[in-house]
Design a protein around this motif. Structure first.
Motif, PDB file in Angstrom:
ATOM      1  N   CYS A  21     -25.210 -20.802 130.142  1.00 27.38           N
ATOM      2  CA  CYS A  21     -24.699 -21.980 129.424  1.00 27.38           C
ATOM      3  C   CYS A  21     -25.831 -22.950 129.109  1.00 27.38           C
ATOM      4  N   LEU A  22     -26.692 -23.188 130.102  1.00 22.34           N
ATOM      5  CA  LEU A  22     -27.810 -24.110 129.918  1.00 22.34           C
ATOM      6  C   LEU A  22     -28.764 -23.602 128.845  1.00 22.34           C
ATOM      7  N   ALA A  23     -29.057 -22.296 128.874  1.00 20.19           N
ATOM      8  CA  ALA A  23     -29.964 -21.717 127.880  1.00 20.19           C
ATOM      9  C   ALA A  23     -29.383 -21.844 126.477  1.00 20.19           C
ATOM     10  N   ALA A  24     -28.076 -21.555 126.319  1.00 18.11           N
ATOM     11  CA  ALA A  24     -27.426 -21.654 125.007  1.00 18.11           C
ATOM     12  C   ALA A  24     -27.435 -23.088 124.502  1.00 18.11           C
ATOM     13  N   ALA A  25     -27.143 -24.049 125.404  1.00 18.55           N
ATOM     14  CA  ALA A  25     -27.112 -25.458 125.014  1.00 18.55           C
ATOM     15  C   ALA A  25     -28.503 -25.943 124.615  1.00 18.55           C
ATOM     16  N   LEU A  26     -29.535 -25.551 125.378  1.00 19.50           N
ATOM     17  CA  LEU A  26     -30.906 -25.948 125.052  1.00 19.50           C
ATOM     18  C   LEU A  26     -31.349 -25.339 123.724  1.00 19.50           C
ATOM     19  N   ALA A  27     -31.000 -24.075 123.515  1.00 23.31           N
ATOM     20  CA  ALA A  27     -31.386 -23.414 122.267  1.00 23.31           C
ATOM     21  C   ALA A  27     -30.771 -24.112 121.061  1.00 23.31           C
ATOM     22  N   LEU A  28     -29.480 -24.442 121.146  1.00 19.70           N
ATOM     23  CA  LEU A  28     -28.816 -25.119 120.029  1.00 19.70           C
ATOM     24  C   LEU A  28     -29.419 -26.496 119.798  1.00 19.70           C
ATOM     25  N   THR A  29     -29.726 -27.193 120.913  1.00 17.04           N
ATOM     26  CA  THR A  29     -30.297 -28.534 120.787  1.00 17.04           C
ATOM     27  C   THR A  29     -31.670 -28.488 120.114  1.00 17.04           C
ATOM     28  N   LEU A  30     -32.489 -27.542 120.503  1.00 16.33           N
ATOM     29  CA  LEU A  30     -33.841 -27.443 119.946  1.00 16.33           C
ATOM     30  C   LEU A  30     -33.820 -26.941 118.504  1.00 16.33           C
ATOM     31  N   MET A  31     -32.891 -26.055 118.184  1.00 19.52           N
ATOM     32  CA  MET A  31     -32.776 -25.571 116.803  1.00 19.52           C
ATOM     33  C   MET A  31     -32.346 -26.689 115.860  1.00 19.52           C
ATOM     34  N   ASN A  32     -31.482 -27.589 116.369  1.00 18.91           N
ATOM     35  CA  ASN A  32     -31.033 -28.760 115.619  1.00 18.91           C
ATOM     36  C   ASN A  32     -30.512 -28.410 114.226  1.00 18.91           C
TER      37      ASN A  32
END
Length: 481
Positions: A34-45
């Motif tokens: 979950c953390l990895a998916a959330a970080l990836a989406l946040t960084l992709m913006n």
């Protein structure tokens, strides 16, 4: 031969250390995913958000994934989301914590206590005997009685949380007294809450929170009769469809018989004859007081628009009376208020305000390019698809409507009635859910059935929701507008 359910026994006391472990429950692998998916989406913006918006959107996505996978306990996730909203949400704190500061929070909390008092006093047992037993001859009958109960109670209590909590107490008492197997009782209780969702769509006052909010989002004013003209008939048919779907999906659960009723005597009555049904006994003084207080409260709720006394104040007075005059509520009953659920509701209701105030709602809607579909036959299906997508992203009916309806209404202009735009969106988000937090009414009843039941029906409704909206609601809208 159907197997008999073992006798209901009181669950063992939960140790303080176990409660602590449950509160901080963590599934490391699921949490890291979950953390990895959330970080990836946040960084992709993908929405081109600023830093604060990215943090808020990432926190929301992390929370939705955690609620879905149960990677972290629901309560901890809710507290995390509220903290992130408070720090980075660009939203006044009174908006973030709008729900616990509202009358609805108090009314729901007091409804839990009223429900517990009804059970403790024996009133629930009487109602189970005199009302349910009159019409229920086999477990399948509980499905249709559940629909009838919701239809009747929505005129008495204009808030689905309160009325389903009270109805659930009566149904649970009946299920216990007749030793109905767990597999069957879960379907019966799920039907009670699923049909609460579809019947609340029938009339404007059936859910004073969601329906009033939906009307506000439409940018128009709708009378009680206009809402009923648009929604009563197709919503009732949808109720029957949903119950029929539950029966088809759980046929084996109804291949059982009702057990012989087990007596559950009044408070303090330990010498009850096991063959004697409690409703045949005369009312005790405390039962009479409980009945008067609860019926008086329901009456005040029904006539709030006349006398102006808030439902929260009436509920508090009722609970105080139950505790002081009847002895049916004590300190131990405070746990019936379900604090983890109340914390979750606080987080769920904060999402819409934060998404709007922070500008994330506008950024999300700008991604969906629907201008070329306006005025064509594809516009209505696009409205349904957009709402289904947004609902899965934000996980809240109120939030979904606050994101989609204003933009769709502006986009449609004069090509579609704004009431129709709103109602198509409203029906879609009410019917399409995979997880309990995506439909708060179902979340309230989660202790009576598992999330897997909701997921199971949600998969089917992914395909059935567009069919119901396109082939049932929209033809009806065209007929009555």
């Amino acid at each position: 031969m159907p197997q008999k359910n073992p006798k209901n026994t009181a669950p063992p006391a939960v140790a303080a250390s176990d409660k602590f472990k449950n509160f901080f429950r963590l599934k490391p692998r699921a949490f890291l995913l979950c953390l990895a998916a959330a970080l990836a989406l946040t960084l992709m913006n993908p929405l081109h958000l600023n830093v604060e918006q990215q943090i808020v959107f990432g926190a929301l996505f992390m929370a939705v994934l955690s609620w879905a996978s149960q990677a972290v306990s629901q309560t901890v996730t809710s507290i995390f989301l509220l903290i992130m909203f408070s720090l980075f949400g660009m939203t006044p704190l009174q908006q973030v914590f709008k729900f616990p500061l509202s009358d609805n929070f108090i009314t729901i909390a007091m409804s839990f206590l009223m429900s517990q008092a009804i059970v403790n006093s024996g009133i629930a047992a009487r109602l189970a005997d005199t009302l349910l037993a009159r019409f229920v001859k086999k477990p399948m009958d509980l499905i249709w009685v559940g629909i009838a109960s919701n239809l009747l109670m929505m005129f008495l209590i204009p808030q689905p949380f309160s009325r389903t909590i009270l109805l659930a107490a009566i149904f649970v008492e009946y299920i216990k007294r007749h030793n109905i197997p767990r597999a069957t009782s879960e379907v019966v209780m799920l039907n009670l809450f699923v049909t609460a969702v579809t019947t609340l769509m029938m009339f404007l006052t059936a859910d004073v929170i969601l329906n009033t909010f939906a009307v506000e989002m439409s940018g128009t004013s709708i009378s009680w009769f206009d809402w009923a003209k648009w929604m009563a008939v197709p919503s009732f048919i949808t109720t029957l469809i949903m119950s029929g779907l539950l029966i088809l999906m759980n046929r084996k659960a109804f291949s059982v018989e009702l057990g012989h009723p087990v007596a559950r005597g009044r408070l303090g009555d330990s010498d009850q004859d096991s063959e004697h049904i409690v409703s045949h006994n005369p009312f005790s003084r405390s039962e009479k007081i409980v009945l008067v207080l609860v019926l008086g409260t329901v009456g005040m709720w029904m006539t709030e628009s006349v006398h102006g006394v808030s439902s929260a104040f009436v509920a508090v007075v009722c609970v105080a009376g139950l505790a002081l005059l009847t002895g049916t509520l004590g300190h131990k009953d405070i746990k019936s208020m379900n604090f983890p659920l109340m914390i979750f509701l606080t987080a769920a209701f904060s999402i819409g305000g934060v998404m709007q105030s922070s500008g994330i709602s506008e950024a999300m809607f700008s991604v969906f390019k629907m201008d070329g579909l306006v005025g064509t036959g594809w516009f209505a299906p696009a409205i349904i698809g957009l709402n289904m997508m947004v609902h899965q992203l934000v996980g809240s009916t109120v939030t979904s409507l606050s994101i989609s309806v204003p933009g769709l209404r502006a986009l449609a202009g004069a090509t579609m009635n704004p009431i129709a735009v709103m109602l198509i969106s409203y029906v879609t988000v009410n019917l399409h859910y995979y997880l309990p937090f995506q439909q708060i009414v179902l979340l309230v009843g989660l202790e009576h059935y598992g999330p897997r039941h909701i997921l199971k029906i949600g998969v089917v409704m992914t395909f059935l929701t567009p069919v119901i909206v396109m082939l049932l609601f929209m033809p009806w809208f065209q007929l009555v507008q």
